[in-house]
Design a protein around this motif. Sequence first.
Motif, PDB file in Angstrom:
ATOM      1  N   LYS A  38       0.826  -1.210   0.000  1.00 27.60           N
ATOM      2  CA  LYS A  38       0.000   0.000   0.000  1.00 27.60           C
ATOM      3  C   LYS A  38       0.854   1.251   0.000  1.00 27.60           C
ATOM      4  O   LYS A  38       0.671   2.155  -0.814  1.00 27.60           O
ATOM      5  CB  LYS A  38      -0.885   0.016   1.241  1.00 27.60           C
ATOM      6  CG  LYS A  38      -2.229  -0.604   1.061  1.00 27.60           C
ATOM      7  CD  LYS A  38      -3.072  -0.323   2.279  1.00 27.60           C
ATOM      8  CE  LYS A  38      -4.433  -0.956   2.125  1.00 27.60           C
ATOM      9  NZ  LYS A  38      -5.283  -0.738   3.281  1.00 27.60           N
ATOM     10  N   SER A  39       1.819   1.323   0.925  1.00 26.60           N
ATOM     11  CA  SER A  39       2.570   2.575   1.036  1.00 26.60           C
ATOM     12  C   SER A  39       3.469   2.772  -0.181  1.00 26.60           C
ATOM     13  O   SER A  39       3.741   3.911  -0.560  1.00 26.60           O
ATOM     14  CB  SER A  39       3.353   2.635   2.342  1.00 26.60           C
ATOM     15  OG  SER A  39       4.106   1.490   2.523  1.00 26.60           O
ATOM     16  N   LEU A  40       3.913   1.682  -0.818  1.00 32.39           N
ATOM     17  CA  LEU A  40       4.670   1.836  -2.060  1.00 32.39           C
ATOM     18  C   LEU A  40       3.803   2.495  -3.131  1.00 32.39           C
ATOM     19  O   LEU A  40       4.232   3.436  -3.811  1.00 32.39           O
ATOM     20  CB  LEU A  40       5.118   0.466  -2.563  1.00 32.39           C
ATOM     21  CG  LEU A  40       6.588   0.114  -2.451  1.00 32.39           C
ATOM     22  CD1 LEU A  40       6.836  -1.296  -2.943  1.00 32.39           C
ATOM     23  CD2 LEU A  40       7.433   1.093  -3.226  1.00 32.39           C
ATOM     24  N   VAL A  41       2.565   1.986  -3.257  1.00 32.30           N
ATOM     25  CA  VAL A  41       1.648   2.563  -4.246  1.00 32.30           C
ATOM     26  C   VAL A  41       1.388   4.036  -3.934  1.00 32.30           C
ATOM     27  O   VAL A  41       1.435   4.895  -4.825  1.00 32.30           O
ATOM     28  CB  VAL A  41       0.320   1.770  -4.262  1.00 32.30           C
ATOM     29  CG1 VAL A  41      -0.695   2.457  -5.148  1.00 32.30           C
ATOM     30  CG2 VAL A  41       0.553   0.359  -4.746  1.00 32.30           C
ATOM     31  N   PHE A  42       1.165   4.336  -2.643  1.00 33.61           N
ATOM     32  CA  PHE A  42       0.928   5.727  -2.263  1.00 33.61           C
ATOM     33  C   PHE A  42       2.148   6.594  -2.562  1.00 33.61           C
ATOM     34  O   PHE A  42       2.008   7.743  -2.976  1.00 33.61           O
ATOM     35  CB  PHE A  42       0.593   5.826  -0.774  1.00 33.61           C
ATOM     36  CG  PHE A  42      -0.689   5.135  -0.403  1.00 33.61           C
ATOM     37  CD1 PHE A  42      -1.615   4.804  -1.367  1.00 33.61           C
ATOM     38  CD2 PHE A  42      -0.959   4.816   0.909  1.00 33.61           C
ATOM     39  CE1 PHE A  42      -2.788   4.155  -1.044  1.00 33.61           C
ATOM     40  CE2 PHE A  42      -2.137   4.176   1.246  1.00 33.61           C
ATOM     41  CZ  PHE A  42      -3.046   3.840   0.274  1.00 33.61           C
ATOM     42  N   GLY A  43       3.337   6.028  -2.345  1.00 33.68           N
ATOM     43  CA  GLY A  43       4.565   6.778  -2.635  1.00 33.68           C
ATOM     44  C   GLY A  43       4.633   7.159  -4.102  1.00 33.68           C
ATOM     45  O   GLY A  43       4.942   8.301  -4.456  1.00 33.68           O
ATOM     46  N   VAL A  44       4.313   6.188  -4.978  1.00 37.08           N
ATOM     47  CA  VAL A  44       4.319   6.475  -6.414  1.00 37.08           C
ATOM     48  C   VAL A  44       3.296   7.574  -6.721  1.00 37.08           C
ATOM     49  O   VAL A  44       3.615   8.560  -7.403  1.00 37.08           O
ATOM     50  CB  VAL A  44       3.984   5.201  -7.221  1.00 37.08           C
ATOM     51  CG1 VAL A  44       3.826   5.534  -8.685  1.00 37.08           C
ATOM     52  CG2 VAL A  44       5.064   4.152  -7.039  1.00 37.08           C
ATOM     53  N   ILE A  45       2.068   7.413  -6.181  1.00 37.32           N
ATOM     54  CA  ILE A  45       1.004   8.367  -6.499  1.00 37.32           C
ATOM     55  C   ILE A  45       1.380   9.776  -6.054  1.00 37.32           C
ATOM     56  O   ILE A  45       1.347  10.731  -6.838  1.00 37.32           O
ATOM     57  CB  ILE A  45      -0.311   7.939  -5.808  1.00 37.32           C
ATOM     58  CG1 ILE A  45      -0.841   6.661  -6.436  1.00 37.32           C
ATOM     59  CG2 ILE A  45      -1.357   9.037  -5.920  1.00 37.32           C
ATOM     60  CD1 ILE A  45      -2.080   6.147  -5.742  1.00 37.32           C
ATOM     61  N   ALA A 102      -6.448  10.981  -4.138  1.00 33.35           N
ATOM     62  CA  ALA A 102      -5.986   9.770  -4.819  1.00 33.35           C
ATOM     63  C   ALA A 102      -5.584   8.705  -3.810  1.00 33.35           C
ATOM     64  O   ALA A 102      -5.867   7.518  -3.999  1.00 33.35           O
ATOM     65  CB  ALA A 102      -4.803  10.105  -5.733  1.00 33.35           C
ATOM     66  N   VAL A 103      -4.934   9.126  -2.726  1.00 35.27           N
ATOM     67  CA  VAL A 103      -4.506   8.152  -1.714  1.00 35.27           C
ATOM     68  C   VAL A 103      -5.722   7.480  -1.086  1.00 35.27           C
ATOM     69  O   VAL A 103      -5.774   6.251  -0.971  1.00 35.27           O
ATOM     70  CB  VAL A 103      -3.644   8.843  -0.636  1.00 35.27           C
ATOM     71  CG1 VAL A 103      -3.563   7.984   0.611  1.00 35.27           C
ATOM     72  CG2 VAL A 103      -2.256   9.108  -1.173  1.00 35.27           C
ATOM     73  N   LEU A 104      -6.722   8.273  -0.729  1.00 33.42           N
ATOM     74  CA  LEU A 104      -7.892   7.684  -0.059  1.00 33.42           C
ATOM     75  C   LEU A 104      -8.668   6.769  -1.012  1.00 33.42           C
ATOM     76  O   LEU A 104      -9.100   5.684  -0.628  1.00 33.42           O
ATOM     77  CB  LEU A 104      -8.799   8.787   0.479  1.00 33.42           C
ATOM     78  CG  LEU A 104      -8.158   9.570   1.633  1.00 33.42           C
ATOM     79  CD1 LEU A 104      -9.005  10.766   1.993  1.00 33.42           C
ATOM     80  CD2 LEU A 104      -7.973   8.680   2.840  1.00 33.42           C
ATOM     81  N   GLY A 105      -8.836   7.221  -2.267  1.00 33.52           N
ATOM     82  CA  GLY A 105      -9.546   6.389  -3.223  1.00 33.52           C
ATOM     83  C   GLY A 105      -8.801   5.103  -3.517  1.00 33.52           C
ATOM     84  O   GLY A 105      -9.367   4.012  -3.514  1.00 33.52           O
ATOM     85  N   MET A 106      -7.506   5.237  -3.733  1.00 38.03           N
ATOM     86  CA  MET A 106      -6.666   4.064  -4.021  1.00 38.03           C
ATOM     87  C   MET A 106      -6.669   3.112  -2.840  1.00 38.03           C
ATOM     88  O   MET A 106      -6.621   1.891  -3.024  1.00 38.03           O
ATOM     89  CB  MET A 106      -5.248   4.550  -4.314  1.00 38.03           C
ATOM     90  CG  MET A 106      -4.423   3.600  -5.130  1.00 38.03           C
ATOM     91  SD  MET A 106      -5.150   3.339  -6.743  1.00 38.03           S
ATOM     92  CE  MET A 106      -4.381   1.806  -7.162  1.00 38.03           C
TER      93      MET A 106
END
Lengths: 152, 260
Positions: free
Chosen positions: B204-211, B244-248
């Motif tokens: 999750k945090s990797l994806v958030f980092g990219v976003i 984007a973070v909350l939706g993702m």
Amino acid sequence: MSRTVEIVVGLFLIAGFAAFAFLAIQVSGLNPTATQGDTYTLVARFNNVAGLNQGARVTVAGVQVGRVAAIRLDPLSVRAEVEMHINDRIDYLTDDSIAAIQTSGILGEKYIAISIGGSPDILGNGDRIRETQSALVLEELVGKFLSNMVNK
Amino acid sequence: MLNAIALLGRYGLNRLATLGRAGVLFVAALWGRPTLRPGLSLLVRQLFNAGVLSLVIIVMSGLFVGMVLALQGYTVLVRFGAVEALGQAVSLSLVRELGPVVAALLFAGRAGSAMTAEIGLMKATEQLVAMDMIGVDAVRRVVRPRLLAGIITMPLLAQIFNAVAIGGAVLVGVKWLGVDSNAFWVNMRESLSFGEDILNGIIKSLVFGVIVSWIAVFQGYDSEPTSRGIGEATTRTVVYSSLAVLGMDFLLTAMMFGVD
């Protein structure tokens, strides 16, 4: 200046990985030294294993000695067959031991409690515990209680 | 009437073009072999900006979030006589949800906005154009290290957040409210699995980092080169990345822990 920055960034990375290691070991219990090591398999058949999960604890006198490895339906007897992995060091379970499904607290998770009997014969790999006690299903008890009340 | 429809169409096409530019920038920044000589020291500098400078806010909020969770959990659990489950309640909500999400939101506010403002100002003062004039690839030199730094630091910051928050929960739950320390840790260990919970939290945090870092560098790079434009771009970074973070997070949670 640039050297200090590099050192501080190094410290930051170490702190991040240390936090990860802390979570992995301390919190999730992924402890390489505490893996159960070698185990042997016991099976037991229950009339009802409702609520028992794979990975549930197997205890003797409240001390964990193994885990539930698999639960399946035995086609011949149509009873639930539970496969347990027991720690190798626990090599004194007698063949008249009783396996009972119990609950920790009223709403807690189900586990298997083994009480050791007095027979001189010891259970080995693949043996079956004959004496079993099924899970206590709270709904059934309530149902019985209510029907008793109505019949009176 | 026809004008309104045309306007709507133009608006939609503009949005689409913006999304396309964002994609092109992302690929252009990560494309090509990483260079060791200037690349690494630029990356270290950005790791310092994005990671080390965010540490204070991450640690402080982690501590308070953990303390609040423990206090709230305790007041609910004490009614059922199940305060021993406090460790479980706190650690599950932290590792699965709050850690990655709150750390990402804080990161967007602290580091993302700074990235946008910095790149936007470079653009406004024509530094990016100047780099292109002397033959330095501005995207590789300015955008890439910031993007990479964001992707690397985000999981680490989330883990630090989790660890500190659990420390805060111990402080309130065990030291102050008197939950049995052994029960606290044992329950935590029993209910959390490494593969299911901690690894999924890291993904999750990797994806958030990219976003977050992608939005931040793109908003800076694409900002209108005026002082008002930079201000708007900075606001957009925080708003877009929070949303984007909350939706993702919902999508990822549905994927990871959803009922199948």
